[in-house]
Design a protein around this motif. Structure first.
Motif, PDB file in Angstrom:
ATOM      1  N   GLN A  69       0.865  -1.314  -0.053  1.00  0.00           N
ATOM      2  CA  GLN A  69       0.045   0.211   0.206  1.00  0.00           C
ATOM      3  C   GLN A  69       0.770   1.132  -0.025  1.00  0.00           C
ATOM      4  OE1 GLN A  69      -2.501  -0.433   3.540  1.00  0.00           O
ATOM      5  NE2 GLN A  69      -3.244  -2.532   2.804  1.00  0.00           N
ATOM      6  N   LEU A  70       2.094   1.251   0.891  1.00  0.00           N
ATOM      7  CA  LEU A  70       2.848   2.426   0.783  1.00  0.00           C
ATOM      8  C   LEU A  70       3.587   2.516  -0.332  1.00  0.00           C
ATOM      9  CD1 LEU A  70       4.193   4.421   2.684  1.00  0.00           C
ATOM     10  CD2 LEU A  70       6.099   2.702   3.166  1.00  0.00           C
ATOM     11  N   PHE A  71       3.968   1.542  -1.232  1.00  0.00           N
ATOM     12  CA  PHE A  71       4.391   1.745  -2.629  1.00  0.00           C
ATOM     13  C   PHE A  71       3.589   2.170  -3.382  1.00  0.00           C
ATOM     14  CE2 PHE A  71       8.017  -1.800  -1.637  1.00  0.00           C
ATOM     15  CZ  PHE A  71       8.660  -0.873  -0.989  1.00  0.00           C
ATOM     16  N   MET A  72       2.176   1.587  -3.455  1.00  0.00           N
ATOM     17  CA  MET A  72       1.317   2.130  -4.445  1.00  0.00           C
ATOM     18  C   MET A  72       0.901   3.633  -4.023  1.00  0.00           C
ATOM     19  SD  MET A  72      -1.501  -1.159  -3.866  1.00  0.00           S
ATOM     20  CE  MET A  72      -2.807  -0.086  -4.851  1.00  0.00           C
ATOM     21  N   VAL A  73       1.150   4.090  -3.165  1.00  0.00           N
ATOM     22  CA  VAL A  73       0.775   5.646  -2.856  1.00  0.00           C
ATOM     23  C   VAL A  73       1.991   6.513  -3.278  1.00  0.00           C
ATOM     24  CG1 VAL A  73       0.346   7.387  -1.006  1.00  0.00           C
ATOM     25  CG2 VAL A  73      -0.867   5.288  -0.906  1.00  0.00           C
ATOM     26  N   TYR A  74       3.154   6.003  -2.748  1.00  0.00           N
ATOM     27  CA  TYR A  74       4.517   6.784  -3.008  1.00  0.00           C
ATOM     28  C   TYR A  74       4.813   6.688  -4.524  1.00  0.00           C
ATOM     29  CZ  TYR A  74       9.116   7.838  -2.532  1.00  0.00           C
ATOM     30  OH  TYR A  74      10.511   8.623  -2.603  1.00  0.00           O
ATOM     31  N   TYR A  75       4.819   5.647  -5.125  1.00  0.00           N
ATOM     32  CA  TYR A  75       5.259   5.681  -6.497  1.00  0.00           C
ATOM     33  C   TYR A  75       4.095   5.981  -7.419  1.00  0.00           C
ATOM     34  CZ  TYR A  75       9.706   3.340  -4.685  1.00  0.00           C
ATOM     35  OH  TYR A  75      10.651   3.007  -4.107  1.00  0.00           O
ATOM     36  N   GLY A  76       3.120   5.609  -7.022  1.00  0.00           N
ATOM     37  CA  GLY A  76       1.821   6.019  -7.833  1.00  0.00           C
ATOM     38  C   GLY A  76       1.389   7.385  -7.926  1.00  0.00           C
ATOM     39  N   SER A  77       1.826   8.191  -6.856  1.00  0.00           N
ATOM     40  CA  SER A  77       1.631   9.476  -7.022  1.00  0.00           C
ATOM     41  C   SER A  77       2.258  10.152  -8.402  1.00  0.00           C
ATOM     42  CB  SER A  77       1.919  10.195  -5.818  1.00  0.00           C
ATOM     43  OG  SER A  77       3.292  10.139  -5.638  1.00  0.00           O
ATOM     44  N   SER A  78       3.225   9.638  -8.695  1.00  0.00           N
ATOM     45  CA  SER A  78       3.930  10.450  -9.867  1.00  0.00           C
ATOM     46  C   SER A  78       3.158  10.331 -11.088  1.00  0.00           C
ATOM     47  CB  SER A  78       5.354   9.468 -10.132  1.00  0.00           C
ATOM     48  OG  SER A  78       5.362   8.237 -10.213  1.00  0.00           O
TER      49      SER A  78
END
Length: 223
Positions: A69-78
């Protein structure tokens, strides 16, 4: 060969880093708690579609690792034109994740309130939201205190996951110090001691609240 020895300066750096661990935990507690109230209200809603939406949200958040979930939010924001930043990414992820767990805690507490309270409120002409706000939630909050405090312990420990996206909190600082001291037993032993100092009082508080709640129930039964 170590570049420097582990000493009081390093302990001080770890204590300073613990501030960010505590801050992230508090943000998660407040944000996740407010979201959890909304989720719990939807879970006990008389509208079936709202119950299904809330149930699906809880199922997704509880069934996927918080790291993903953290990776989805962090990298997905780009992908939506935002510049990834560890702090907001961690705060958003932890609040969304905690909201699902708080939602289940609050739902259980709401459903523990006697049904007669709902019926009495309906007889007085109160609508669903007014009944929740004025009658049910004040009683449910008392019932939810022990598990809420207990879950706060999990929040504090889980904040270490945020170090994987570069957030310099307690765990990340411990790793950085270890790279220059090469004394993992001392470094991570100190990190563990700080986590223990943060979590143990919360565990004791949760146990105390649980004993008080059980004692109050036993006294009411005796009467």
């Amino acid at each position: 060969m170590s570049l420097r020895e582990f000493g009081l300066h390093e302990v001080f750096f770890l204590l300073m880093a613990a501030r960010w661990t505590v801050l992230l935990a508090l943000v998660t507690f407040v944000g996740g708690g407010l979201l959890g109230l909304v989720i719990a209200a939807l879970r006990v809603s008389p509208t079936a579609i709202l119950r299904h939406v809330a149930s699906g949200y809880i199922g997704f958040m509880q069934s996927t690792p918080i790291l993903i979930q953290l990776f989805m939010v962090y990298y997905g924001s780009s992908f939506i034109g935002l510049r990834p930043d560890p702090w907001p990414a961690a705060a958003i992820t932890f609040c969304l994740n905690a909201g699902a767990f708080f939602g289940e805690i609050f739902r259980g507490s709401i459903e523990s309130v006697p049904k007669g309270q709902w019926e009495a409120s309906k007889a007085l002409g109160l609508r669903y939201l007014a009944t929740l706000r004025l009658v049910i939630i004040p009683q449910a909050m008392r019932l939810s205190l022990p598990p809420t405090v207990g879950f706060m312990v999990q929040i504090v420990k889980t904040t270490s996951v945020a170090s994987l996206i570069g957030l310099v909190e307690l765990s990340r600082t411990g790793t950085m110090i270890n790279t220059v001291t090469f004394q993992p037993v001392l470094v991570f032993g100190t990190v563990a001691a700080i986590y223990f100092a943060l979590c143990w009082p919360l565990s004791l508080l949760g146990q105390h609240l649980e004993r008080r709640l059980i004692g109050g129930r036993e006294r009411r039964v005796a009467l």
